[in-house]
Scaffold this motif. Structure first.
Motif, PDB file in Angstrom:
ATOM      1  N   ILE A  86       9.268 -10.987   6.900  1.00  0.00           N
ATOM      2  CA  ILE A  86       9.121 -10.383   5.570  1.00  0.00           C
ATOM      3  C   ILE A  86       8.017  -9.328   5.594  1.00  0.00           C
ATOM      4  N   ASP A  87       6.899  -9.640   6.253  1.00  0.00           N
ATOM      5  CA  ASP A  87       5.811  -8.673   6.357  1.00  0.00           C
ATOM      6  C   ASP A  87       6.277  -7.415   7.077  1.00  0.00           C
ATOM      7  N   LYS A  88       6.990  -7.568   8.162  1.00  0.00           N
ATOM      8  CA  LYS A  88       7.489  -6.418   8.924  1.00  0.00           C
ATOM      9  C   LYS A  88       8.491  -5.615   8.097  1.00  0.00           C
ATOM     10  N   ALA A  89       9.350  -6.298   7.359  1.00  0.00           N
ATOM     11  CA  ALA A  89      10.321  -5.608   6.507  1.00  0.00           C
ATOM     12  C   ALA A  89       9.621  -4.806   5.413  1.00  0.00           C
ATOM     13  N   MET A  90       8.564  -5.382   4.830  1.00  0.00           N
ATOM     14  CA  MET A  90       7.806  -4.660   3.802  1.00  0.00           C
ATOM     15  C   MET A  90       7.140  -3.419   4.394  1.00  0.00           C
ATOM     16  N   ARG A  91       6.541  -3.564   5.559  1.00  0.00           N
ATOM     17  CA  ARG A  91       5.911  -2.406   6.198  1.00  0.00           C
ATOM     18  C   ARG A  91       6.939  -1.317   6.478  1.00  0.00           C
ATOM     19  N   ASN A  92       8.112  -1.713   6.960  1.00  0.00           N
ATOM     20  CA  ASN A  92       9.154  -0.738   7.254  1.00  0.00           C
ATOM     21  C   ASN A  92       9.649  -0.050   5.980  1.00  0.00           C
ATOM     22  N   ARG A  93       9.860  -0.816   4.915  1.00  0.00           N
ATOM     23  CA  ARG A  93      10.325  -0.230   3.653  1.00  0.00           C
ATOM     24  C   ARG A  93       9.316   0.773   3.110  1.00  0.00           C
ATOM     25  N   ILE A  94       8.042   0.417   3.139  1.00  0.00           N
ATOM     26  CA  ILE A  94       7.015   1.309   2.611  1.00  0.00           C
ATOM     27  C   ILE A  94       6.910   2.565   3.476  1.00  0.00           C
ATOM     28  N   THR A  95       6.970   2.398   4.783  1.00  0.00           N
ATOM     29  CA  THR A  95       6.866   3.532   5.696  1.00  0.00           C
ATOM     30  C   THR A  95       8.033   4.498   5.501  1.00  0.00           C
ATOM     31  N   LEU A  96       9.205   3.975   5.258  1.00  0.00           N
ATOM     32  CA  LEU A  96      10.373   4.834   5.075  1.00  0.00           C
ATOM     33  C   LEU A  96      10.316   5.664   3.800  1.00  0.00           C
ATOM     34  N   LEU A  97       9.490   5.282   2.838  1.00  0.00           N
ATOM     35  CA  LEU A  97       9.387   6.043   1.597  1.00  0.00           C
ATOM     36  C   LEU A  97       8.760   7.412   1.822  1.00  0.00           C
ATOM     37  N   ARG A  98       7.838   7.515   2.749  1.00  0.00           N
ATOM     38  CA  ARG A  98       7.199   8.774   3.155  1.00  0.00           C
ATOM     39  C   ARG A  98       6.713   9.614   1.972  1.00  0.00           C
ATOM     40  N   TYR A  99       5.885   9.017   1.156  1.00  0.00           N
ATOM     41  CA  TYR A  99       5.290   9.758   0.046  1.00  0.00           C
ATOM     42  C   TYR A  99       4.293  10.772   0.578  1.00  0.00           C
ATOM     43  N   LYS A 100       4.228  11.916  -0.087  1.00  0.00           N
ATOM     44  CA  LYS A 100       3.233  12.921   0.285  1.00  0.00           C
ATOM     45  C   LYS A 100       1.854  12.436  -0.145  1.00  0.00           C
ATOM     46  N   ALA A 101       0.822  13.017   0.422  1.00  0.00           N
ATOM     47  CA  ALA A 101      -0.549  12.550   0.191  1.00  0.00           C
ATOM     48  C   ALA A 101      -0.957  12.595  -1.279  1.00  0.00           C
ATOM     49  N   ASP A 102      -0.416  13.531  -2.055  1.00  0.00           N
ATOM     50  CA  ASP A 102      -0.819  13.652  -3.449  1.00  0.00           C
ATOM     51  C   ASP A 102       0.053  12.850  -4.409  1.00  0.00           C
ATOM     52  N   HIS A 103       1.026  12.111  -3.904  1.00  0.00           N
ATOM     53  CA  HIS A 103       1.906  11.290  -4.757  1.00  0.00           C
ATOM     54  C   HIS A 103       1.150  10.062  -5.252  1.00  0.00           C
ATOM     55  N   GLN A 104       1.512   9.595  -6.439  1.00  0.00           N
ATOM     56  CA  GLN A 104       0.786   8.457  -7.023  1.00  0.00           C
ATOM     57  C   GLN A 104       0.964   7.161  -6.243  1.00  0.00           C
ATOM     58  N   TYR A 105       2.037   7.045  -5.457  1.00  0.00           N
ATOM     59  CA  TYR A 105       2.257   5.839  -4.662  1.00  0.00           C
ATOM     60  C   TYR A 105       1.989   6.057  -3.174  1.00  0.00           C
ATOM     61  N   ALA A 106       1.226   7.068  -2.847  1.00  0.00           N
ATOM     62  CA  ALA A 106       0.954   7.386  -1.442  1.00  0.00           C
ATOM     63  C   ALA A 106       0.193   6.267  -0.735  1.00  0.00           C
ATOM     64  N   GLY A 107      -0.560   5.469  -1.453  1.00  0.00           N
ATOM     65  CA  GLY A 107      -1.367   4.427  -0.835  1.00  0.00           C
ATOM     66  C   GLY A 107      -0.711   3.060  -0.802  1.00  0.00           C
ATOM     67  N   LEU A 108       0.611   2.992  -0.924  1.00  0.00           N
ATOM     68  CA  LEU A 108       1.288   1.687  -0.946  1.00  0.00           C
ATOM     69  C   LEU A 108       1.029   0.877   0.319  1.00  0.00           C
ATOM     70  N   LEU A 109       1.122   1.516   1.460  1.00  0.00           N
ATOM     71  CA  LEU A 109       0.951   0.773   2.714  1.00  0.00           C
ATOM     72  C   LEU A 109      -0.475   0.237   2.844  1.00  0.00           C
ATOM     73  N   SER A 110      -1.461   1.051   2.508  1.00  0.00           N
ATOM     74  CA  SER A 110      -2.838   0.558   2.593  1.00  0.00           C
ATOM     75  C   SER A 110      -3.068  -0.553   1.568  1.00  0.00           C
ATOM     76  N   ARG A 111      -2.432  -0.457   0.404  1.00  0.00           N
ATOM     77  CA  ARG A 111      -2.549  -1.525  -0.598  1.00  0.00           C
ATOM     78  C   ARG A 111      -1.883  -2.798  -0.089  1.00  0.00           C
TER      79      ARG A 111
END
Length: 73
Positions: free
Chosen positions: A40-65
Protein backbone atom coordinates in the motif's frame (compact mmCIF):
# COMPACT_ATOMS: atom_id res chain seq x y z
CA UNK A 1 -3.46 18.31 1.28
CA UNK A 2 -4.25 15.89 4.10
CA UNK A 3 -7.76 15.42 2.75
CA UNK A 4 -6.43 14.43 -0.67
CA UNK A 5 -3.98 11.99 0.93
CA UNK A 6 -6.73 10.48 3.07
CA UNK A 7 -8.92 9.88 0.01
CA UNK A 8 -6.04 8.35 -1.94
CA UNK A 9 -5.01 6.16 0.99
CA UNK A 10 -8.60 5.00 1.54
CA UNK A 11 -9.00 4.04 -2.13
CA UNK A 12 -5.64 2.28 -2.17
CA UNK A 13 -6.39 0.35 1.04
CA UNK A 14 -9.80 -0.78 -0.24
CA UNK A 15 -8.28 -1.94 -3.54
CA UNK A 16 -5.48 -3.93 -1.90
CA UNK A 17 -7.81 -5.40 0.73
CA UNK A 18 -10.13 -6.57 -2.05
CA UNK A 19 -7.17 -7.99 -3.98
CA UNK A 20 -5.91 -9.86 -0.91
CA UNK A 21 -9.39 -11.21 -0.17
CA UNK A 22 -9.65 -12.53 -3.73
CA UNK A 23 -6.22 -14.17 -3.48
CA UNK A 24 -7.28 -15.94 -0.29
CA UNK A 25 -10.73 -16.83 -1.65
CA UNK A 26 -9.29 -18.38 -4.82
CA UNK A 27 -6.42 -19.97 -2.89
CA UNK A 28 -3.67 -18.35 -4.94
CA UNK A 29 -1.67 -17.52 -1.83
CA UNK A 30 -1.70 -14.61 0.52
CA UNK A 31 0.55 -11.93 1.99
CA UNK A 32 1.34 -11.09 5.57
CA UNK A 33 0.04 -7.86 7.08
CA UNK A 34 3.50 -6.29 6.79
CA UNK A 35 3.67 -7.17 3.11
CA UNK A 36 0.24 -5.63 2.47
CA UNK A 37 1.25 -2.45 4.34
CA UNK A 38 4.45 -2.17 2.28
CA UNK A 39 2.46 -2.75 -0.92
CA UNK A 40 0.00 0.00 0.00
CA UNK A 41 2.85 2.39 0.84
CA UNK A 42 4.55 1.67 -2.49
CA UNK A 43 1.26 2.10 -4.37
CA UNK A 44 0.69 5.47 -2.68
CA UNK A 45 4.19 6.64 -3.57
CA UNK A 46 3.68 5.56 -7.17
CA UNK A 47 0.28 7.27 -7.44
CA UNK A 48 1.61 10.53 -6.03
CA UNK A 49 4.71 10.43 -8.24
CA UNK A 50 2.62 9.88 -11.35
CA UNK A 51 0.66 13.07 -10.69
CA UNK A 52 3.76 15.17 -11.50
CA UNK A 53 2.54 18.47 -10.15
CA UNK A 54 4.62 21.51 -11.04
CA UNK A 55 6.51 23.21 -8.21
CA UNK A 56 4.00 26.06 -7.91
CA UNK A 57 0.89 23.81 -7.78
CA UNK A 58 -1.01 23.70 -4.49
CA UNK A 59 -0.55 19.92 -4.23
CA UNK A 60 3.12 19.87 -5.22
CA UNK A 61 4.15 18.71 -1.73
CA UNK A 62 1.95 15.59 -1.58
CA UNK A 63 4.85 13.16 -1.60
CA UNK A 64 6.76 14.99 1.13
CA UNK A 65 3.53 15.17 3.16
CA UNK A 66 3.08 11.40 2.68
CA UNK A 67 6.61 10.81 4.00
CA UNK A 68 5.94 13.05 7.00
CA UNK A 69 2.77 11.15 7.81
CA UNK A 70 4.75 7.90 7.81
CA UNK A 71 7.08 9.23 10.51
CA UNK A 72 4.16 10.33 12.69
CA UNK A 73 2.68 6.84 12.99
Amino acid sequence: MDRILMKMAFQTCIYHKWKERNARWHQTGYCSIDQVVRTIDKAMRNRITLLRYKADHQYAGLLSRWFKSQHNT
